[in-house]
Design a protein around this motif. Structure first.
Motif, PDB file in Angstrom:
ATOM      1  N   GLY A  58       0.819  -1.202   0.000  1.00 43.26           N
ATOM      2  CA  GLY A  58       0.000   0.000   0.000  1.00 43.26           C
ATOM      3  C   GLY A  58       0.851   1.249   0.000  1.00 43.26           C
ATOM      4  N   ARG A  59       0.180   2.375  -0.074  1.00 43.33           N
ATOM      5  CA  ARG A  59       0.838   3.682   0.035  1.00 43.33           C
ATOM      6  C   ARG A  59       0.010   4.538   0.987  1.00 43.33           C
ATOM      7  N   ILE A  60       0.641   4.971   2.051  1.00 46.50           N
ATOM      8  CA  ILE A  60      -0.033   5.835   3.021  1.00 46.50           C
ATOM      9  C   ILE A  60      -0.060   7.244   2.449  1.00 46.50           C
ATOM     10  N   ASP A  61      -1.254   7.844   2.381  1.00 51.57           N
ATOM     11  CA  ASP A  61      -1.368   9.172   1.773  1.00 51.57           C
ATOM     12  C   ASP A  61      -0.403  10.166   2.415  1.00 51.57           C
ATOM     13  N   SER A  62      -0.458  10.290   3.738  1.00 51.21           N
ATOM     14  CA  SER A  62       0.459  11.211   4.442  1.00 51.21           C
ATOM     15  C   SER A  62       0.906  10.577   5.751  1.00 51.21           C
ATOM     16  N   LEU A  63       2.167  10.770   6.066  1.00 54.19           N
ATOM     17  CA  LEU A  63       2.720  10.353   7.354  1.00 54.19           C
ATOM     18  C   LEU A  63       3.135  11.600   8.124  1.00 54.19           C
ATOM     19  N   GLY A  64       2.919  11.564   9.429  1.00 53.64           N
ATOM     20  CA  GLY A  64       3.316  12.706  10.236  1.00 53.64           C
ATOM     21  C   GLY A  64       3.541  12.327  11.681  1.00 53.64           C
ATOM     22  N   LEU A  65       3.928  13.312  12.468  1.00 53.49           N
ATOM     23  CA  LEU A  65       4.133  13.151  13.907  1.00 53.49           C
ATOM     24  C   LEU A  65       3.380  14.296  14.572  1.00 53.49           C
ATOM     25  N   ASP A  66       2.435  13.974  15.454  1.00 48.81           N
ATOM     26  CA  ASP A  66       1.607  15.052  15.978  1.00 48.81           C
ATOM     27  C   ASP A  66       2.305  15.809  17.091  1.00 48.81           C
ATOM     28  N   GLU A  67       1.648  16.845  17.580  1.00 49.96           N
ATOM     29  CA  GLU A  67       2.255  17.772  18.543  1.00 49.96           C
ATOM     30  C   GLU A  67       2.600  17.110  19.865  1.00 49.96           C
ATOM     31  N   ASN A  68       2.045  15.904  20.111  1.00 52.74           N
ATOM     32  CA  ASN A  68       2.347  15.166  21.335  1.00 52.74           C
ATOM     33  C   ASN A  68       3.371  14.056  21.114  1.00 52.74           C
ATOM     34  N   GLY A  69       4.002  14.050  19.928  1.00 53.44           N
ATOM     35  CA  GLY A  69       5.014  13.049  19.637  1.00 53.44           C
ATOM     36  C   GLY A  69       4.452  11.711  19.220  1.00 53.44           C
ATOM     37  N   MET A 241      -6.972  19.406  17.567  1.00 56.50           N
ATOM     38  CA  MET A 241      -5.616  19.652  18.057  1.00 56.50           C
ATOM     39  C   MET A 241      -5.689  19.930  19.552  1.00 56.50           C
ATOM     40  N   ASN A 242      -4.534  19.937  20.218  1.00 56.61           N
ATOM     41  CA  ASN A 242      -4.504  20.294  21.632  1.00 56.61           C
ATOM     42  C   ASN A 242      -5.032  21.712  21.818  1.00 56.61           C
ATOM     43  N   VAL A 243      -5.908  21.875  22.790  1.00 57.62           N
ATOM     44  CA  VAL A 243      -6.379  23.205  23.161  1.00 57.62           C
ATOM     45  C   VAL A 243      -5.711  23.641  24.464  1.00 57.62           C
ATOM     46  N   ALA A 244      -5.473  22.675  25.348  1.00 53.46           N
ATOM     47  CA  ALA A 244      -4.837  22.986  26.626  1.00 53.46           C
ATOM     48  C   ALA A 244      -3.963  21.824  27.058  1.00 53.46           C
ATOM     49  N   SER A 245      -2.869  22.138  27.746  1.00 55.15           N
ATOM     50  CA  SER A 245      -1.989  21.128  28.336  1.00 55.15           C
ATOM     51  C   SER A 245      -1.826  21.470  29.813  1.00 55.15           C
ATOM     52  N   VAL A 246      -1.910  20.449  30.663  1.00 60.24           N
ATOM     53  CA  VAL A 246      -1.871  20.651  32.107  1.00 60.24           C
ATOM     54  C   VAL A 246      -0.648  19.966  32.689  1.00 60.24           C
ATOM     55  N   THR A 284       1.887  21.843  24.933  1.00 58.01           N
ATOM     56  CA  THR A 284       1.761  22.713  23.772  1.00 58.01           C
ATOM     57  C   THR A 284       0.898  23.910  24.138  1.00 58.01           C
ATOM     58  N   GLY A 285       1.092  24.998  23.425  1.00 55.87           N
ATOM     59  CA  GLY A 285       0.343  26.222  23.693  1.00 55.87           C
ATOM     60  C   GLY A 285       1.286  27.364  24.014  1.00 55.87           C
ATOM     61  N   ASP A 286       0.964  28.546  23.506  1.00 53.91           N
ATOM     62  CA  ASP A 286       1.844  29.710  23.662  1.00 53.91           C
ATOM     63  C   ASP A 286       1.519  30.574  24.866  1.00 53.91           C
ATOM     64  N   LEU A 287       0.362  30.343  25.500  1.00 52.25           N
ATOM     65  CA  LEU A 287      -0.003  31.145  26.668  1.00 52.25           C
ATOM     66  C   LEU A 287       0.019  30.279  27.916  1.00 52.25           C
ATOM     67  N   GLU A 288       0.863  30.625  28.860  1.00 53.33           N
ATOM     68  CA  GLU A 288       0.909  29.918  30.141  1.00 53.33           C
ATOM     69  C   GLU A 288       0.002  30.613  31.138  1.00 53.33           C
ATOM     70  N   VAL A 289      -0.818  29.818  31.818  1.00 58.13           N
ATOM     71  CA  VAL A 289      -1.681  30.320  32.886  1.00 58.13           C
ATOM     72  C   VAL A 289      -1.323  29.567  34.153  1.00 58.13           C
ATOM     73  N   ARG A 290      -0.947  30.312  35.186  1.00 53.50           N
ATOM     74  CA  ARG A 290      -0.535  29.704  36.459  1.00 53.50           C
ATOM     75  C   ARG A 290      -1.714  29.751  37.419  1.00 53.50           C
ATOM     76  N   ILE A 291      -2.135  28.566  37.877  1.00 59.04           N
ATOM     77  CA  ILE A 291      -3.297  28.475  38.756  1.00 59.04           C
ATOM     78  C   ILE A 291      -2.856  27.892  40.095  1.00 59.04           C
ATOM     79  N   ALA A 292      -2.983  28.696  41.134  1.00 56.71           N
ATOM     80  CA  ALA A 292      -2.578  28.261  42.473  1.00 56.71           C
ATOM     81  C   ALA A 292      -3.702  28.415  43.490  1.00 56.71           C
TER      82      ALA A 292
END
Length: 311
Positions: A58-69, A241-246, A284-292
């Motif tokens: 076979g032939r895989i249309d596209s191969l990739g590695l996602d944002e979580n590895g 896609m990832n919206v938030a990472s904790v 992943t994500g460009d905005l860090e939010v610190r919750i304490a």
């Protein structure tokens, strides 16, 4: 999930629906998505029309590695699904036997460091088609593989929409429902650790953060269909896609949340939000939010809602 509709204002100021259509050629759709795969799907492009050898034939249309590895296999159909699901899932048998080959490809395209951190636990299958049947959507929920069914539409003016219409988190367990999932995640600087839902009370979530995390989890899963993926070093809350990472920081009594939001659209507050562009971090994500504290979480909820509305 509901059908996506687009409208434009005509010369009389009235809203007129913009009708979508399927791609003229399947290859045109594939090339367009491959050119912007990371922006559209959160997947780094590796190869197109990748041959699976004489045994798998076979032939895989596209191969990739996602944002979580995670390895990702993408298959396209310009019309409604006609075997794209079964075809894509069948290629997972090739991937099972081709770890070294896949790692070599990642090393060549993305570098040795990325190749050494591939997460093999839940390879991802993405099927992109003009439509999927009810039976396809039901079947996805019964399969053990991690599968996303993505419906596309092409609109006038070069617009392309991608809508997640069905998903299965695969194994190990992860689910859109907080009531029936179990998670494992690194806590602090440990390489791996198990985390059960806060309600279970028996996991390795730090005692000082357990109640706060339960409230945060409620906030992150309050915006419709959300998959919670347990990864090596963080918990990802995702749609297409990832919206938030904790990430837990027990020594500092805080939880860090990385949101898929442009930091320059937010009024940054020292000690609470931070622009992470150009700064390496887990998740992943460009905005860090610190919750304490509960007060921090209350301030974070509008940002969380904004991130999910934009996803």
């Amino acid at each position: 999930m509901t059908d996506l509709k687009l409208f434009r204002v005509d010369g009389d100021g009235r809203d007129v629906e913009v009708r979508g259509s399927a791609a003229v050629l399947e290859r045109n759709l594939q090339r367009r998505i491959e050119a912007s795969m990371e922006q559209m799907l959160g997947i780094r492009f590796l190869a197109s029309e990748y041959p699976t050898g004489p045994w798998h034939r076979g032939r895989i249309d596209s191969l990739g590695l996602d944002e979580n590895g995670t390895p990702a296999l993408i298959e396209y159909k310009k019309g409604s699904d006609s075997g794209v699901l079964s075809q894509a899932v069948s290629y997972l048998s090739w991937l099972d036997s081709a770890h070294h080959e896949f790692e070599a490809l990642v090393r060549k395209v993305l570098g040795a460091e990325v190749a050494e951190s591939i997460d093999w636990r839940r390879p991802r299958v993405v099927c992109i088609a003009a439509g999927f049947s009810h039976h396809d959507r039901v079947a996805v929920q019964r399969l053990p593989e991690r599968i996303d069914l993505v419906r596309y539409r092409v609109f006038e003016g070069g617009l392309l929409s991608l809508l997640l219409v069905g998903t299965s988190p695969g194994s190990p367990a992860a689910s859109a429902s907080r009531r029936n999932r179990e998670r494992d995640v690194a806590v602090g600087s440990a390489p791996t650790a198990l985390v059960t839902p806060p309600s279970a009370g028996a996991g390795l979530v730090p005692a000082c953060l357990r109640d706060l995390y339960a409230e945060l989890d409620d906030a992150l899963t309050a915006w419709g269909e959300v998959e919670v993926a347990t990864l090596r070093h963080y918990i990802a809350y995702r749609r297409l896609m990832n919206v938030a990472s904790v990430i837990f920081r027990p020594k500092h009594g805080a939880i860090l949340v990385y949101l898929r939001l442009a930091p320059d659209t937010v009024a940054l507050e020292e000690g609470f939000t931070r622009d992470m562009r150009g700064i390496g971090h887990l998740g992943t994500g460009d905005l860090e939010v610190r919750i304490a504290s509960a007060a921090d979480l209350e301030k974070a909820v509008p940002l969380i809602r904004w991130a999910f509305e934009a996803a």
